[in-house]
Design a protein around this motif. Structure first.
Motif, PDB file in Angstrom:
ATOM      1  N   ALA A 564      -7.689  64.547  65.895  1.00 49.12           N
ATOM      2  CA  ALA A 564      -6.607  65.445  66.291  1.00 49.12           C
ATOM      3  C   ALA A 564      -6.431  65.464  67.808  1.00 49.12           C
ATOM      4  N   ALA A 565      -7.538  65.459  68.549  1.00 49.07           N
ATOM      5  CA  ALA A 565      -7.458  65.460  70.014  1.00 49.07           C
ATOM      6  C   ALA A 565      -6.820  64.171  70.521  1.00 49.07           C
ATOM      7  N   ARG A 566      -7.141  63.040  69.901  1.00 54.32           N
ATOM      8  CA  ARG A 566      -6.545  61.761  70.317  1.00 54.32           C
ATOM      9  C   ARG A 566      -5.052  61.727  70.010  1.00 54.32           C
ATOM     10  N   ILE A 567      -4.659  62.271  68.855  1.00 55.78           N
ATOM     11  CA  ILE A 567      -3.234  62.354  68.519  1.00 55.78           C
ATOM     12  C   ILE A 567      -2.513  63.248  69.526  1.00 55.78           C
ATOM     13  N   GLY A 568      -3.187  64.307  69.971  1.00 53.96           N
ATOM     14  CA  GLY A 568      -2.569  65.276  70.863  1.00 53.96           C
ATOM     15  C   GLY A 568      -2.453  64.843  72.302  1.00 53.96           C
ATOM     16  N   LYS A 569      -3.056  63.737  72.671  1.00 57.82           N
ATOM     17  CA  LYS A 569      -3.008  63.299  74.071  1.00 57.82           C
ATOM     18  C   LYS A 569      -1.646  62.693  74.402  1.00 57.82           C
ATOM     19  N   TYR A 570      -0.960  63.288  75.373  1.00 61.45           N
ATOM     20  CA  TYR A 570       0.329  62.737  75.805  1.00 61.45           C
ATOM     21  C   TYR A 570       0.134  61.562  76.748  1.00 61.45           C
ATOM     22  N   ARG A 571      -1.018  61.497  77.362  1.00 62.06           N
ATOM     23  CA  ARG A 571      -1.411  60.326  78.146  1.00 62.06           C
ATOM     24  C   ARG A 571      -2.739  59.850  77.595  1.00 62.06           C
ATOM     25  N   PRO A 572      -2.698  58.977  76.604  1.00 65.11           N
ATOM     26  CA  PRO A 572      -3.925  58.615  75.891  1.00 65.11           C
ATOM     27  C   PRO A 572      -4.862  57.741  76.712  1.00 65.11           C
ATOM     28  N   GLU A 573      -6.098  57.662  76.231  1.00 68.40           N
ATOM     29  CA  GLU A 573      -7.054  56.725  76.815  1.00 68.40           C
ATOM     30  C   GLU A 573      -6.561  55.297  76.573  1.00 68.40           C
ATOM     31  N   GLU A 574      -7.071  54.374  77.353  1.00 66.39           N
ATOM     32  CA  GLU A 574      -6.598  52.991  77.272  1.00 66.39           C
ATOM     33  C   GLU A 574      -6.742  52.395  75.879  1.00 66.39           C
ATOM     34  N   ASP A 575      -7.835  52.733  75.193  1.00 67.77           N
ATOM     35  CA  ASP A 575      -8.060  52.180  73.861  1.00 67.77           C
ATOM     36  C   ASP A 575      -7.045  52.685  72.844  1.00 67.77           C
ATOM     37  N   ASP A 576      -6.373  53.803  73.139  1.00 69.98           N
ATOM     38  CA  ASP A 576      -5.440  54.404  72.193  1.00 69.98           C
ATOM     39  C   ASP A 576      -3.975  54.191  72.568  1.00 69.98           C
ATOM     40  N   HIS A 603      11.548  47.371  87.028  1.00 71.32           N
ATOM     41  CA  HIS A 603      11.551  46.347  85.997  1.00 71.32           C
ATOM     42  C   HIS A 603      12.942  46.286  85.384  1.00 71.32           C
ATOM     43  N   HIS A 604      13.283  45.119  84.908  1.00 74.34           N
ATOM     44  CA  HIS A 604      14.577  44.965  84.268  1.00 74.34           C
ATOM     45  C   HIS A 604      14.569  45.558  82.869  1.00 74.34           C
ATOM     46  N   LYS A 605      13.401  45.593  82.225  1.00 72.44           N
ATOM     47  CA  LYS A 605      13.308  46.101  80.861  1.00 72.44           C
ATOM     48  C   LYS A 605      12.653  47.481  80.853  1.00 72.44           C
ATOM     49  N   LYS A 606      13.056  48.276  79.875  1.00 72.69           N
ATOM     50  CA  LYS A 606      12.480  49.603  79.717  1.00 72.69           C
ATOM     51  C   LYS A 606      11.073  49.485  79.125  1.00 72.69           C
ATOM     52  N   ARG A 607      10.135  50.114  79.747  1.00 74.03           N
ATOM     53  CA  ARG A 607       8.756  50.063  79.270  1.00 74.03           C
ATOM     54  C   ARG A 607       8.343  51.445  78.780  1.00 74.03           C
ATOM     55  N   LYS A 608       7.754  51.485  77.592  1.00 73.17           N
ATOM     56  CA  LYS A 608       7.251  52.746  77.065  1.00 73.17           C
ATOM     57  C   LYS A 608       5.775  52.602  76.733  1.00 73.17           C
ATOM     58  N   VAL A 609       4.981  53.536  77.234  1.00 69.53           N
ATOM     59  CA  VAL A 609       3.574  53.593  76.867  1.00 69.53           C
ATOM     60  C   VAL A 609       3.464  54.500  75.642  1.00 69.53           C
ATOM     61  N   ILE A 610       2.909  53.977  74.564  1.00 70.88           N
ATOM     62  CA  ILE A 610       2.871  54.707  73.306  1.00 70.88           C
ATOM     63  C   ILE A 610       1.434  55.029  72.920  1.00 70.88           C
ATOM     64  N   ASN A 611       1.203  56.267  72.559  1.00 79.03           N
ATOM     65  CA  ASN A 611      -0.072  56.656  71.970  1.00 79.03           C
ATOM     66  C   ASN A 611      -0.069  56.102  70.549  1.00 79.03           C
ATOM     67  N   GLN A 612      -0.791  55.009  70.336  1.00 77.23           N
ATOM     68  CA  GLN A 612      -0.726  54.341  69.040  1.00 77.23           C
ATOM     69  C   GLN A 612      -1.338  55.177  67.916  1.00 77.23           C
ATOM     70  N   VAL A 613      -2.216  56.118  68.250  1.00 76.91           N
ATOM     71  CA  VAL A 613      -2.788  56.990  67.222  1.00 76.91           C
ATOM     72  C   VAL A 613      -1.713  57.970  66.736  1.00 76.91           C
ATOM     73  N   TRP A 614      -0.950  58.544  67.662  1.00 76.90           N
ATOM     74  CA  TRP A 614       0.162  59.438  67.314  1.00 76.90           C
ATOM     75  C   TRP A 614       1.224  58.668  66.532  1.00 76.90           C
ATOM     76  N   PHE A 615       1.573  57.479  67.004  1.00 77.22           N
ATOM     77  CA  PHE A 615       2.581  56.666  66.319  1.00 77.22           C
ATOM     78  C   PHE A 615       2.129  56.342  64.890  1.00 77.22           C
ATOM     79  N   THR A 616       0.877  55.985  64.726  1.00 80.49           N
ATOM     80  CA  THR A 616       0.347  55.660  63.401  1.00 80.49           C
ATOM     81  C   THR A 616       0.323  56.889  62.507  1.00 80.49           C
ATOM     82  N   PHE A 617      -0.047  58.040  63.065  1.00 84.12           N
ATOM     83  CA  PHE A 617      -0.062  59.290  62.307  1.00 84.12           C
ATOM     84  C   PHE A 617       1.332  59.608  61.759  1.00 84.12           C
TER      85      PHE A 617
END
Length: 640
Positions: A564-576, A603-617
């Motif tokens: 739950a804490a990993r899902i809740g991170k708006y700026r996740p750790e690198e592994d997540d 950058h010419h392209k839009k870059r989004k950093v995604i919390n993959q745990v939240w996305f997977t949830f």
């Protein structure tokens, strides 16, 4: 014997429709199901059980009809598929129900120890042209009972007069808010529904508990005699959308009575050294936009989970159609509310159904709450990597300050995270997304040879003791001028942590999430080139025991707190984290990590950093049926 409800439902409401659709609507006959037989070694446990919920069978479903909400897959022309209209509000055709039970018969029947069936076993009242009737609602529930008989019924049971001995394994049913009429409204018992269902579920309700079931629709079954009981709670008495109930604080309310019954039963389980799984239909969702239970019921439930944490293995629910979990936080307990001294502000009655839009808002609010979970310790100067003092510093506790790790443990309720408890919500068979079911694995250490036959004497012992406890409670109340709230006793201080907190016998090890991809299945069966050997099938969505994203070693509390804490991170750790951009993801990740402290360049392209745990949830909440791009847009993945 076929009941009058099933006969009247068949003849009075659906005969003409079934004649119009003789192949698609034909119930799965016994000749279509593999022969049911008792496992060779009936005393050996498999360490698995099935959770299935929200089947919503609909005999009026019409293949090729319109999926518009006004048509409900009953009328018009449209895209309603052979096995259901996935990603719509239509209910389940009988083809889906039949295929689901046949798949269970072929793949799960001989490998599970019991079944948790959390309700909503009739169609929704979503077609004004075909209003539901009492006979239909009861008839659909009886139909599903026959499906369980086809899969788990005993072959040689002709001369057995005990209705609770008709199955190879225990099956525990539960009231859903659509299993009654009008839906949601469940009055104090005994009522017509408890009286009807005591007959419909006569194979599942132990004889000595029929009185308590008829009184309020709650009961339990010792699924592993002398070791594990499953409690079927009537959550409609807790449900905010039930205007016939008024919470759990007043002694006159059935919700209050149910919690008192549960308190007494759990106390006796503790005395017998047994454990319990709690199950119900409506889960205790509690966010700003979704408050499913009356606050007094949520408060009592959270307190009961805390006080009986040495007994309770976990809580399993359905209703919401989305796959997720929730945490109950004891920091939010208010004893004045629980004792009925203060009446909480009344919550607005919410819609009883969970739409895609309301689910998105709800999940986002869950995440916001989880973002406040105490963070794991970060090592300070002089501490090791885990935030603890080196061993040579541990002896002199009076002179040293607490380590970062010790502060963290204090915040989460100690080594085992006993500040929190977890509730697991299973997604539905009805294809609002994709049909799904869940197979749990549990620890059978020391239990492998426990008999799976119901031990009636053991159950009677509990009920007799409970009755004695009730008598004692009523005797005490006669001598007191004012009702006094009885707070459940906590575990003994010498008692080890319970199975929800520390790995031990009966702890949940993990689960396998299964789903049927109706988009592919319906397309395959609609194609003229489909192979005659093509079959409907459930497939693996994910398994928590080997899932690299969730990383759950088992389903004990510390692992859920961490998830739950990993899902809740708006700026996740690198592994997540992952990067959402066209091109080589690995190169992007490497560049992001390498340059994270450098000044950003355009950058010419839009870059989004995604919390993959939240996305997977989120993706799993919708059983993988929601487009990934829409998930990114709707759930606002953070820009880098």
């Amino acid at each position: 014997m076929i009941s009058r409800h099933l006969v009247q439902f068949w003849l009075g409401t659906t005969a003409s429709y079934c004649l119009a659709n003789p192949i698609l609507q034909k119930p799965l006959g016994s000749e279509s199901v593999p022969s049911v037989s008792t496992p060779a070694d009936a005393s050996e446990l498999h360490g698995r059980f099935l959770h299935i919920t929200d089947l919503h069978p609909d005999r009026f479903y019409s293949y090729g009809s319109s999926t518009d909400s006004d048509d409900a897959c009953h009328w018009g022309q449209g895209s309603a598929g052979l096995y259901g209209a996935e990603k719509t509000d239509c209910d389940s055709p009988m083809t889906l129900v039949n295929a689901t039970f046949q798949w269970i018969a072929e793949n799960l029947r001989d490998s599970v120890d019991f079944v948790v069936w959390t309700g909503d076993s009739a169609r929704h009242d979503n077609d004004e042209l075909i209003p539901r009737t009492e006979d239909e609602v009861i008839g659909l529930n009886e139909l599903l009972v026959t499906k369980f008989v086809e899969v788990f019924g005993k072959e040689d049971n002709i001369n057995d007069t005990d209705p609770t001995n008709d199955f190879t394994i225990p099956i525990v049913p539960n009231f859903g808010n659509n299993d009654i009429l009008p839906h949601n409204i469940f009055t104090r018992g005994p009522n017509r529904w408890t009286k009807d269902y005591i007959h419909v579920w006569r194979n599942f309700i132990p004889e000595e508990q029929r009185h308590s079931f008829e009184r309020g629709g709650w009961f339990f079954v010792e699924v592993i005699p002398n070791h594990l009981a499953v409690f079927s709670l009537n959550t409609l008495y807790f449900f905010n959308s039930n205007p016939a109930a008024d919470g759990c604080a007043k002694k006159s309310e059935p919700g209050y009575e149910q919690f008192e019954w549960l308190r007494i039963q759990l106390q006796f389980l503790r005395q017998r050294g047994m454990k319990a799984i709690l199950m119900g239909h409506v889960p205790p969702a509690r966010t700003d936009s979704k408050h499913s239970w009356d606050e007094t019921c949520w408060q009592k439930y959270t307190l009961w989970l805390q006080q009986y944490r040495d007994v309770i293995v976990g809580g399993l629910y359905g209703h919401m159609n989305i796959d997720h979990f929730m945490l109950q936080d004891t920091k939010q307990l208010d004893m004045a509310v629980i004792a009925g001294e203060v009446r909480p502000e009344k919550q607005l009655r919410e819609s009883s159904e969970c739409t895609i839009q309301s689910s998105a808002e709800y999940l986002t609010e869950l995440r916001a709450g989880w973002s406040k979970i105490p963070e794991k310790a970060k090592a300070l100067p002089g501490e090791d990597r885990e935030g603890t003092w080196p061993s040579f510093n541990l002896d002199n506790k009076k002179k040293r300050r607490k380590s970062s790790h010790e502060h963290f443990l204090e915040k989460i309720g100690g080594q085992w995270g006993e500040r929190y408890s977890a509730t697991l919500v299973g997604a539905s068979v009805v294809p609002n997304y994709y049909p799904t079911m869940r197979v749990f694995e549990y620890n059978t250490t020391g239990l492998r040879q426990a008999s799976r036959n119901i031990d009636t004497g053991g159950r009677r012992g509990i009920m007799a003791s409970a009755s004695l406890g009730e008598s004692q409670r009523h005797s005490e109340s006669k001598h007191s001028k004012k009702h006094r709230f009885v707070k459940p006793k906590p575990p003994s201080k010498s008692q080890p942590p319970g199975p929800a907190y520390s790995p031990q016998p009966l702890s949940l090890l993990g689960y396998t999430q299964l789903f049927a991809n109706l988009t592919k299945i319906n397309a395959a069966f609609a194609s003229p080139r489909t192979s005659p050997t093509a079959k409907f099938a459930y497939e693996l969505e994910y398994n928590t025991r080997n899932d690299s994203i969730y990383g759950l070693v088992d389903l004990t509390m510390r692992n859920y707190i961490d998830l739950a804490a990993r899902i809740g991170k708006y700026r996740p750790e690198e592994d997540d984290l992952t990067v959402d951009i066209m091109g080589d993801v690995e190169d992007d990740l490497h560049m992001l990590k390498k340059n994270k402290h450098k000044k950003k360049k355009k950058h010419h392209k839009k870059r989004k950093v995604i919390n993959q745990v939240w996305f997977t949830f989120v993706n799993r909440a919708f059983v993988g049926a929601k487009d990934e791009d829409s998930i990114r847009d709707q759930f606002g993945m953070a820009d880098d």
